[in-house]
Design an enzyme around this catalytic site. Structure first.
Site, PDB file in Angstrom:
ATOM      1  N   THR A 555       0.853  -1.192   0.000  1.00  0.00           N
ATOM      2  CA  THR A 555       0.000   0.000   0.000  1.00  0.00           C
ATOM      3  C   THR A 555       0.891   1.246   0.000  1.00  0.00           C
ATOM      4  O   THR A 555       2.116   1.150   0.046  1.00  0.00           O
ATOM      5  CB  THR A 555      -0.873   0.056   1.266  1.00  0.00           C
ATOM      6  OG1 THR A 555      -0.045   0.422   2.381  1.00  0.00           O
ATOM      7  CG2 THR A 555      -1.526  -1.284   1.573  1.00  0.00           C
ATOM      8  N   LYS A 579       6.801   4.037   1.069  1.00  0.00           N
ATOM      9  CA  LYS A 579       7.971   4.826   1.485  1.00  0.00           C
ATOM     10  C   LYS A 579       7.771   5.556   2.813  1.00  0.00           C
ATOM     11  O   LYS A 579       8.693   6.159   3.336  1.00  0.00           O
ATOM     12  CB  LYS A 579       8.272   5.886   0.418  1.00  0.00           C
ATOM     13  CG  LYS A 579       8.761   5.312  -0.879  1.00  0.00           C
ATOM     14  CD  LYS A 579       8.935   6.405  -1.884  1.00  0.00           C
ATOM     15  CE  LYS A 579       8.158   6.352  -3.130  1.00  0.00           C
ATOM     16  NZ  LYS A 579       7.332   5.430  -3.648  1.00  0.00           N
ATOM     17  N   GLU A 606      13.597  -2.314  -0.724  1.00  0.00           N
ATOM     18  CA  GLU A 606      14.310  -2.015  -1.967  1.00  0.00           C
ATOM     19  C   GLU A 606      13.465  -1.185  -2.920  1.00  0.00           C
ATOM     20  O   GLU A 606      13.951  -0.265  -3.583  1.00  0.00           O
ATOM     21  CB  GLU A 606      14.734  -3.341  -2.633  1.00  0.00           C
ATOM     22  CG  GLU A 606      15.504  -3.215  -3.922  1.00  0.00           C
ATOM     23  CD  GLU A 606      16.818  -2.468  -3.748  1.00  0.00           C
ATOM     24  OE1 GLU A 606      16.821  -1.248  -3.969  1.00  0.00           O
ATOM     25  OE2 GLU A 606      17.821  -3.089  -3.387  1.00  0.00           O
ATOM     26  N   VAL A 609      12.995   2.996  -3.562  1.00  0.00           N
ATOM     27  CA  VAL A 609      13.737   3.862  -4.485  1.00  0.00           C
ATOM     28  C   VAL A 609      14.010   3.084  -5.763  1.00  0.00           C
ATOM     29  O   VAL A 609      14.603   2.004  -5.720  1.00  0.00           O
ATOM     30  CB  VAL A 609      15.096   4.288  -3.862  1.00  0.00           C
ATOM     31  CG1 VAL A 609      15.842   5.216  -4.807  1.00  0.00           C
ATOM     32  CG2 VAL A 609      14.893   4.953  -2.514  1.00  0.00           C
ATOM     33  N   ALA A 611      11.943   1.506  -7.830  1.00  0.00           N
ATOM     34  CA  ALA A 611      11.111   0.297  -8.011  1.00  0.00           C
ATOM     35  C   ALA A 611      11.956  -0.974  -7.913  1.00  0.00           C
ATOM     36  O   ALA A 611      12.534  -1.232  -6.867  1.00  0.00           O
ATOM     37  CB  ALA A 611      10.338   0.377  -9.325  1.00  0.00           C
ATOM     38  N   GLY A 664      -0.169   3.503 -14.352  1.00  0.00           N
ATOM     39  CA  GLY A 664       0.335   3.054 -13.040  1.00  0.00           C
ATOM     40  C   GLY A 664       1.711   3.598 -12.708  1.00  0.00           C
ATOM     41  O   GLY A 664       2.425   3.031 -11.891  1.00  0.00           O
ATOM     42  N   ASP A 678       7.474  12.841  -3.275  1.00  0.00           N
ATOM     43  CA  ASP A 678       7.871  11.445  -3.466  1.00  0.00           C
ATOM     44  C   ASP A 678       9.390  11.342  -3.695  1.00  0.00           C
ATOM     45  O   ASP A 678      10.057  10.483  -3.118  1.00  0.00           O
ATOM     46  CB  ASP A 678       7.087  10.873  -4.655  1.00  0.00           C
ATOM     47  CG  ASP A 678       7.248   9.384  -4.748  1.00  0.00           C
ATOM     48  OD1 ASP A 678       6.944   8.705  -3.755  1.00  0.00           O
ATOM     49  OD2 ASP A 678       7.699   8.888  -5.802  1.00  0.00           O
ATOM     50  N   LYS A 682      12.465   9.684  -1.434  1.00  0.00           N
ATOM     51  CA  LYS A 682      13.438   8.702  -1.948  1.00  0.00           C
ATOM     52  C   LYS A 682      14.871   9.129  -1.649  1.00  0.00           C
ATOM     53  O   LYS A 682      15.679   8.321  -1.192  1.00  0.00           O
ATOM     54  CB  LYS A 682      13.249   8.530  -3.450  1.00  0.00           C
ATOM     55  CG  LYS A 682      11.966   7.810  -3.810  1.00  0.00           C
ATOM     56  CD  LYS A 682      11.802   7.741  -5.312  1.00  0.00           C
ATOM     57  CE  LYS A 682      10.480   7.079  -5.668  1.00  0.00           C
ATOM     58  NZ  LYS A 682      10.181   7.174  -7.085  1.00  0.00           N
ATOM     59  N   GLY A 797       6.339   1.577 -12.263  1.00  0.00           N
ATOM     60  CA  GLY A 797       5.442   0.610 -12.899  1.00  0.00           C
ATOM     61  C   GLY A 797       5.159  -0.524 -11.947  1.00  0.00           C
ATOM     62  O   GLY A 797       6.025  -0.930 -11.167  1.00  0.00           O
TER      63      GLY A 797
END
Ligand code: ADP
Ligand code: ASP
Ligand code: MG
Length: 815
Positions: A555, A579, A606, A609, A611, A664, A678, A682, A797
């Protein structure tokens, strides 16, 4: 001759008794048989309960009596044709009448002596054996009933009488050599003392009766017929993967049964050991299954561990104090007290300093032991030389058993590390002098987890089970479940990992399935779940207490992120793409990392940052190997990259953002991406993972969104504001064109300072050619000074994020 024994479940009812009769008739074609039977399943418990109630002046004993009476009458009706019933009904009636008299006596007196208790407890076998003998006689006339009390003589230690083998063996030998019956049926469990009072041989004692008879007649073998396919590598009721053991030595079987493998009553081996009469453990309900063969020297065995067993309801009694050091006889006195009180010592350890001695006994004996020990050592306790004895309960013993263990190193190490990784706290350890077992005392609540994880470690070809508790089934969650479903077989065959999703939850519903949710149907399983409730979710994980548990957060929800510490404290690993936790205030981030270390529970993020890109893992390795990060430059927003790569004079800013959401590439709330929050999260995580202490407020966020866009409070308003401020975005595009640059949203950390914001990137810069939704990170470190370490690839993605989560789960599997 052969001796056969049929246990309680084997003779639970008429249908089961028919199965026993077929086995007996088949065997009787080739051999003379002595057949020992137990009471019908549950009857001994009912008898003991009835006597307890009667002695407590509770008339409820009468109902229990009726239940017992009913069970036997039904069996007679179903097994024996009406015309043949008269004789057996008369003898069963007479036994029942005697039982009734004994129970009424207990009720009137308000007490039951051990002698009366034995007379009552033994009724189950006495009656069952007569009924079965009668049913057998109808099919095999050369068979009879013989009361074991006429053959087995014991002392008067009611409840667990000791056999007088000299007299007993003579009686058995004489009887069977004078009898010419093909099959003799005998009740298990009961015997008599020298005054002809009924005694019993201890709970589960029918196995022992059979061994005594087998020894007396010097049988070719002893067959114990029960309800499982032999002696298993662990209790099959608790360990699903347990397997029957093909062959095992007397000593190993004795050790396993001593440590709780109920399938064989521990004293059973002893009478047949000397004459080396082999024992078979067979399944009445699957007579063709191989079963377990117990003998002196089993062949073809490679695994140093034969089985794992456990005893629950254990109490640890510890006596300690400086007064025990160098004083001869303290332990002697301790054991003498326990022996005097007839308390069975199951486990012993002594600290090498002699400062303390610790024994494991049954919980039911704990308070008796405590009082007796404190009385025995009263003087030393009063003088302060020894502490009053301490008792801990709700414990159990788990033992690894195997003859070959002594020839292998490192078994105890493996045992302890396997338990340690699963947060099973070991209270005490003992290794038998024979090195045939290693036993540990642990909390009762951990027993199932301990047995399963040890079984996995020592028997399952290293197949490791991972139990996942998954929250969030949106874009990423759905892809993650698909990937697990697809890769299940591969993981099992190639990585020896058995990955099961035990729980699934979204914001509305949750579902738990201990055996694993069928992933091809997870949507309907979730729909049929119960209302989602975070507290209950945590409580369920705790009470399931499964080995290798992993909580997976798919989530972007703050309240979910706040749950991690509860999981880590239960030694449940956490894998997350969310995050929020790692970018929350520094003390909270630190606390989660510390809990992870303290409870040996991996905490992996992991996908926070880049994906699925291996950015954090690489960083961890750099730091662990002693490198130091000085500077980070990165394009970390796949979404912003996608947006600025596609934004053009013909593709409006609003439409590109919308498309990014559909594909997405943005967070559910796109403002989190566009406002730079965001990316700030990161870079903050990378800075923290590089070993720097920093908070969000310290990051200079040069937001490119007009204030009005930032003020919106929902997605539709936000999108409307993007249209309203089209000119602002077009101006950015024009400026980039004029400078022959591309727009990138860059995160930077240098000299202890961090910033995020739009930059116009010239052609020669490594960021210029960053296409689509790619991410790029440059690490400048002690070792990478001139040329930074560069990691680049798809950074957003659902599918790549899901595969990043998947990779974290596998990392834990290999941990
Ligand atoms: P019976 O009534 O035939 O004497 P028991 O109930 O005394 O049977 O013993 C059989 C039971 O022992 C099995 O049903 C199983 O639940 C339990 N058990 C515990 N440990 C083991 C083990 N290691 N192997 C086989 N059975 C075990
Ligand atoms: N019926 C007795 C008991 O339940 C003995 C046995 O079944 O072995 O303990
Ligand atoms: Mg038994």
């Amino acid at each position: 001759m052969k001796t056969l024994k049929f246990g309680g479940t084997s003779v639970a009812n008429a249908a089961n008794i028919q199965k026993c009769l077929s086995i007996i008739l088949e065997k009787a074609k080739h051999d003379r048989l002595a057949v020992v039977v137990s009471a019908f399943s549950g009857v001994t418990d009912l008898l003991l309960q009835a006597s307890e109630k009667a002695a407590a002046k509770d008339t409820g004993y009468r109902l229990l009596f009726q239940e017992i009476e009913g069970k036997h009458k039904t069996a007679i009706d179903e097994l024996i044709p009406a015309v043949e019933q008269a004789e057996i009904i008369a003898s069963v009636q007479s036994e029942l009448q005697q039982l009734k008299t004994l129970l009424d006596g207990c009720y009137l007196l308000g007490e039951r002596s051990p002698r009366t208790t034995d007379a009552i407890a033994g009724m189950g076998e006495l009656i069952s054996a007569q009924i079965i003998a009668k049913a057998l006689q109808l099919q095999l006339p050369e068979s009879n009933f013989k009361d074991s009390r006429e053959l087995i003589v014991t002392d008067a230690n009611y409840g667990k009488a000791q056999v007088n083998f000299e007299t007993t063996n003579t009686l058995i030998k004489d009887y069977f050599s004078s009898s010419n019956q093909k099959v003799t049926l005998l009740p298990g469990f009961i015997a008599r003392d020298k005054n002809n009072n009924t005694t019993t041989l201890g709970r589960g004692g029918s196995d022992y009766t059979a061994a005594i008879i087998a020894n007396g007649i010097q049988a070719n073998d002893l067959e114990i017929w029960t309800d499982v396919n032999g002696m298993f590598t662990a209790n099959p009721k608790l360990v699903k993967q347990a397997q029957p053991i093909a062959t095992i030595s007397y000593q190993e079987a004795m050790e396993l049964s001593h440590f709780g493998a109920k399938v064989l009553y521990p004293p059973t081996i002893q009478p047949v050991l000397k004459s080396q009469i082999p024992i078979w453990i067979k399944n009445t309900f699957e007579p063709d299954a191989e079963g377990t063969f117990i003998c002196a020297h089993p062949e073809g065995v490679t695994n140093p561990i034969k089985g794992i067993s456990h005893i629950d309801k254990i109490a640890l009694v510890t006596l300690e104090g400086s007064g025990m050091i160098g004083v001869a006889g303290s332990s002697k006195r301790l054991f003498e007290v326990l022996s005097r009180e007839q308390i069975n010592v199951i486990f012993i350890t002594q600290a090498s300093s002699e400062h303390s001695i610790c024994v494991g006994i049954q919980t039911q004996d704990a308070s008796k032991a405590q009082t007796a020990i404190n009385t025995e050592f009263a003087l030393e306790i009063a003088q302060g030389k020894i502490d009053a004895c301490q008792v801990e309960t709700e414990l159990c013993i788990v033992a690894l058993v195997g003859e070959n263990m002594k020839n292998h190193q490192g078994i105890s190490g493996k045992m302890f590390s396997t338990l340690g990784k699963n947060n099973v706290n070991i209270r005490a350890i003992a290794q038998g002098a024979s090195e045939r077992n290693i036993s540990v005392v642990i909390n009762e609540k951990d027993v199932k987890k301990a047995l399963n994880t040890l079984h996995e470690r020592f028997f399952e070809d290293n197949l490791k089970q991972l139990n996942l508790f998954v929250m969030g089934v949106g874009n990423v969650g759905e892809k993650f479940l698909d990937q697990i479903h697809q890769q299940k077989k591969f993981l099992k065959e190639n990585l020896k990992l058995n990955v099961r999703v035990v729980a699934l939850a979204n914001s509305k519903k949750m579902v738990f399935e201990e055996e694993g949710i069928a992933l091809k149907d997870w949507k309907s399983a979730l729909e049929q779940g119960v209302p989602a409730d975070a507290k209950q979710f945590i409580a369920n994980i705790k009470s399931l207490n499964l080995r290798n548990s992993i909580f997976v957060d798919n989530t972007a929800n703050e309240s979910v992120a706040m749950l991690y510490e509860h999981f880590l404290k239960e030694s449940v690993a956490v894998v997350t793409c969310n995050k929020i936790a790692c970018s929350s205030d520094y003390p909270h981030y630190r606390k989660l990392k510390d809990l992870s270390r303290q409870y040996n529970a991996p905490f992996l993020f992991e996908t926070n940052v880049g994906a699925g890109l291996p950015i954090i893992d690489t960083l961890k390795h750099l730091i662990a190997s002693g490198d130091k990060v000085h500077k980070i430059q990165a394009v970390l927003s796949g979404s912003l990259n996608f947006i600025f790569n596609n934004f053009s004079s013909t593709y409006s800013f609003h439409d590109v953002v919308k498309e990014a959401g559909i594909q997405g590439f943005t967070e559910p709330d796109p403002k989190i991406d566009l406002s730079g929050v965001d990316v700030a999260r990161k870079i903050l995580i990378l800075i923290r993972e590089s070993g720097y202490q920093m908070n969000m407020e310290a990051i200079d966020n040069r937001c490119f969104l007009p204030e009005a866009c930032m003020q919106t409070t929902n997605n539709p308003d936000f999108f409307a504001s993007l249209i309203q401020h089209e000119a602002h975005f077009n101006a950015l595009l024009d400026e980039a064109k004029a400078k022959d640059c591309r727009i990138k949203f860059v995160a930077e950390f240098d000299q202890g300072k961090a910033s995020v914001g739009l930059q116009f990137i010239p052609k020669e810069h490594p960021f210029y050619n960053l296409e689509g939704k790619d991410n790029i990170v440059l690490f400048y470190t002690d070792r990478y000074v001139d040329q930074p370490l560069l990691i680049k690839g798809a950074g957003a993605g659902a599918a790549v994020t899901a595969s990043g989560i998947f990779a974290d789960v596998i990392r834990i599997g290999n941990f």
